[in-house]
Design a protein around this motif. Sequence first.
Motif, mmCIF file in Angstrom:
data_model
loop_
_atom_site.group_PDB
_atom_site.id
_atom_site.type_symbol
_atom_site.label_atom_id
_atom_site.label_comp_id
_atom_site.label_asym_id
_atom_site.label_seq_id
_atom_site.Cartn_x
_atom_site.Cartn_y
_atom_site.Cartn_z
ATOM 1 N N THR A 33 2.216 2.271 7.220
ATOM 2 C CA THR A 33 2.920 2.890 6.085
ATOM 3 C C THR A 33 2.123 4.054 5.481
ATOM 4 O OG1 THR A 33 2.030 1.335 4.448
ATOM 5 C CG2 THR A 33 4.121 0.751 5.505
ATOM 6 N N GLY A 34 0.807 4.058 5.702
ATOM 7 C CA GLY A 34 0.000 5.165 5.185
ATOM 8 C C GLY A 34 0.487 6.494 5.736
ATOM 9 N N ALA A 35 1.008 6.470 6.964
ATOM 10 C CA ALA A 35 1.479 7.704 7.601
ATOM 11 C C ALA A 35 2.625 8.329 6.801
ATOM 12 C CB ALA A 35 1.925 7.422 9.031
ATOM 13 N N LEU A 36 3.413 7.496 6.126
ATOM 14 C CA LEU A 36 4.535 8.024 5.343
ATOM 15 C C LEU A 36 4.007 8.796 4.127
ATOM 16 C CD1 LEU A 36 6.743 4.780 5.421
ATOM 17 C CD2 LEU A 36 6.786 6.718 7.004
ATOM 18 N N TYR A 37 2.997 8.204 3.472
ATOM 19 C CA TYR A 37 2.384 8.894 2.325
ATOM 20 C C TYR A 37 1.672 10.166 2.793
ATOM 21 C CZ TYR A 37 3.604 4.802 -0.331
ATOM 22 O OH TYR A 37 4.328 3.812 -0.941
ATOM 23 N N ASP A 99 -3.443 10.925 -3.378
ATOM 24 C CA ASP A 99 -2.975 11.522 -4.644
ATOM 25 C C ASP A 99 -1.463 11.347 -4.832
ATOM 26 O OD1 ASP A 99 -5.435 12.344 -5.575
ATOM 27 O OD2 ASP A 99 -5.318 14.335 -4.673
ATOM 28 N N VAL A 100 -0.676 11.698 -3.824
ATOM 29 C CA VAL A 100 0.788 11.584 -4.009
ATOM 30 C C VAL A 100 1.219 10.114 -4.134
ATOM 31 C CG1 VAL A 100 1.394 13.770 -2.862
ATOM 32 C CG2 VAL A 100 1.405 11.648 -1.523
ATOM 33 N N SER A 101 0.417 9.210 -3.531
ATOM 34 C CA SER A 101 0.810 7.794 -3.556
ATOM 35 C C SER A 101 0.704 7.191 -4.953
ATOM 36 C CB SER A 101 -0.018 6.989 -2.554
ATOM 37 O OG SER A 101 -1.326 6.779 -3.040
ATOM 38 N N ALA A 102 0.019 7.882 -5.858
ATOM 39 C CA ALA A 102 -0.082 7.374 -7.233
ATOM 40 C C ALA A 102 1.163 7.737 -8.053
ATOM 41 C CB ALA A 102 -1.330 7.940 -7.900
ATOM 42 N N ILE A 103 2.039 8.557 -7.492
ATOM 43 C CA ILE A 103 3.235 9.004 -8.224
ATOM 44 C C ILE A 103 4.375 8.002 -7.983
ATOM 45 C CG2 ILE A 103 4.909 10.889 -8.471
ATOM 46 C CD1 ILE A 103 2.695 12.799 -7.353
ATOM 47 N N PRO A 104 4.856 7.329 -9.036
ATOM 48 C CA PRO A 104 5.860 6.277 -8.843
ATOM 49 C C PRO A 104 7.087 6.744 -8.065
ATOM 50 C CG PRO A 104 5.103 6.305 -11.125
ATOM 51 C CD PRO A 104 4.458 7.479 -10.455
ATOM 52 N N GLU A 105 7.549 7.975 -8.302
ATOM 53 C CA GLU A 105 8.743 8.474 -7.602
ATOM 54 C C GLU A 105 8.512 8.553 -6.090
ATOM 55 O OE1 GLU A 105 7.505 9.738 -10.344
ATOM 56 O OE2 GLU A 105 9.125 10.161 -11.772
ATOM 57 N N VAL A 106 7.276 8.863 -5.710
ATOM 58 C CA VAL A 106 6.955 8.938 -4.275
ATOM 59 C C VAL A 106 7.029 7.540 -3.669
ATOM 60 C CG1 VAL A 106 5.127 9.454 -2.587
ATOM 61 C CG2 VAL A 106 5.548 11.031 -4.493
ATOM 62 N N ARG A 107 6.502 6.567 -4.387
ATOM 63 C CA ARG A 107 6.522 5.190 -3.881
ATOM 64 C C ARG A 107 7.973 4.707 -3.738
ATOM 65 N NH1 ARG A 107 1.472 3.947 -3.427
ATOM 66 N NH2 ARG A 107 2.129 2.011 -2.423
ATOM 67 N N LYS A 108 8.779 5.043 -4.742
ATOM 68 C CA LYS A 108 10.186 4.641 -4.702
ATOM 69 C C LYS A 108 10.899 5.308 -3.521
ATOM 70 C CE LYS A 108 13.760 4.473 -8.098
ATOM 71 N NZ LYS A 108 14.189 5.206 -9.283
ATOM 72 N N THR A 187 0.887 2.340 -10.668
ATOM 73 C CA THR A 187 1.972 1.769 -9.873
ATOM 74 C C THR A 187 1.447 1.213 -8.554
ATOM 75 O OG1 THR A 187 3.311 3.541 -10.750
ATOM 76 C CG2 THR A 187 4.291 2.259 -8.976
ATOM 77 N N ALA A 188 1.734 -0.058 -8.319
ATOM 78 C CA ALA A 188 1.390 -0.718 -7.050
ATOM 79 C C ALA A 188 -0.039 -0.430 -6.589
ATOM 80 C CB ALA A 188 2.397 -0.319 -5.959
ATOM 81 N N PRO A 189 -1.028 -0.710 -7.433
ATOM 82 C CA PRO A 189 -2.410 -0.453 -7.002
ATOM 83 C C PRO A 189 -2.806 -1.378 -5.856
ATOM 84 C CG PRO A 189 -2.419 -1.739 -9.010
ATOM 85 C CD PRO A 189 -0.985 -1.373 -8.745
ATOM 86 N N LEU A 190 -3.825 -0.947 -5.125
ATOM 87 C CA LEU A 190 -4.342 -1.794 -4.047
ATOM 88 C C LEU A 190 -4.946 -3.036 -4.667
ATOM 89 C CD1 LEU A 190 -5.465 -2.389 -1.171
ATOM 90 C CD2 LEU A 190 -7.469 -1.059 -1.824
ATOM 91 N N LYS A 191 -4.380 -4.184 -4.356
ATOM 92 C CA LYS A 191 -5.005 -5.447 -4.772
ATOM 93 C C LYS A 191 -4.526 -6.569 -3.861
ATOM 94 C CE LYS A 191 -1.929 -7.179 -8.352
ATOM 95 N NZ LYS A 191 -1.120 -6.402 -9.224
ATOM 96 N N LYS A 192 -5.323 -7.600 -3.819
ATOM 97 C CA LYS A 192 -4.979 -8.719 -2.954
ATOM 98 C C LYS A 192 -3.838 -9.495 -3.583
ATOM 99 C CE LYS A 192 -7.064 -13.054 -1.461
ATOM 100 N NZ LYS A 192 -6.076 -13.800 -2.251
ATOM 101 N N ALA A 193 -2.783 -9.780 -2.792
ATOM 102 C CA ALA A 193 -1.720 -10.651 -3.300
ATOM 103 C C ALA A 193 -2.329 -12.042 -3.487
ATOM 104 C CB ALA A 193 -0.575 -10.719 -2.286
#
Length: 224
Positions: A33-37, A99-108, A187-193
């Motif tokens: 999924t990193g490739a999408l960001y 950087d762009v992955s921190a933008i909620p609209e990008v994640r959505k 938004t959706a920070p890296l953390k262990k579920a």
Amino acid sequence: MVKNIAIDGPCGAGKSTIARTLAKKLGYIYVDTGALYRAVGFYALSKGAKPSNAEDVVPLLSEIDVNIAFVNGEQRVFLNGEDVSEKIRTPEISMAASDVSAIPEVRKFLFGLQLKIARENNVIMDGRDIGTVVLPNADVKIFLTASPEDRAKRRYEELKCKGADVTYEEIYSDLLKRDYNDSHRETAPLKKAEDAILVDTTGFPFEKSVETLLGVILSRLEGK
Ligand code: DC
């Protein structure tokens, strides 16, 4: 019923190489999924936008069509019809993606595509928020990590192999910066579920990491 395996963790933990190998062994599709960001970060830079500036980036989303396809089992990423799979693998794009992955609209914007692929296929999906946000009901969740020094060393060797002109120090400091970015965004920070299994591969040769994860996955799937 399709099976979904989520692998999250910081950059350079070996998620993609390990997940790709595991997917082959299991006959699943590997989704990076990193490739999408990265594709979004790449587009932002190509338009002269500042990747960390939401006001610059959000209006560009309507111009972007990101998709993935599988060629001989390997994921390729398409940005407005162009295969950008190789172009997005530079340190500059890594930082732009973070950087762009921190933008909620990008994640959505990228959420639906990830979900669709996971609903239609047996997948091993890797990223930062797969077990927490994208696939909270995944059959197996793994949080893969290693020391920053080990991760920087692996990334350095990988990039060197591809002929990139980089130093270990650059990679190490970029990695610490990305770790901070990715785990401190709102938004959706890296953390262990909570229900993810933590696997620390510090000092592990590649084969041992693969074996460890395969063991975890098979025992979880059997227990289902
Ligand atoms: O996995 P990668 O290094 O290719 O990811 C590039 C950046 O994309 C990473 O720094 C954070 C972001 N990312 C994310 O926020 N969520 C994901 N599921 C995958 C990547």
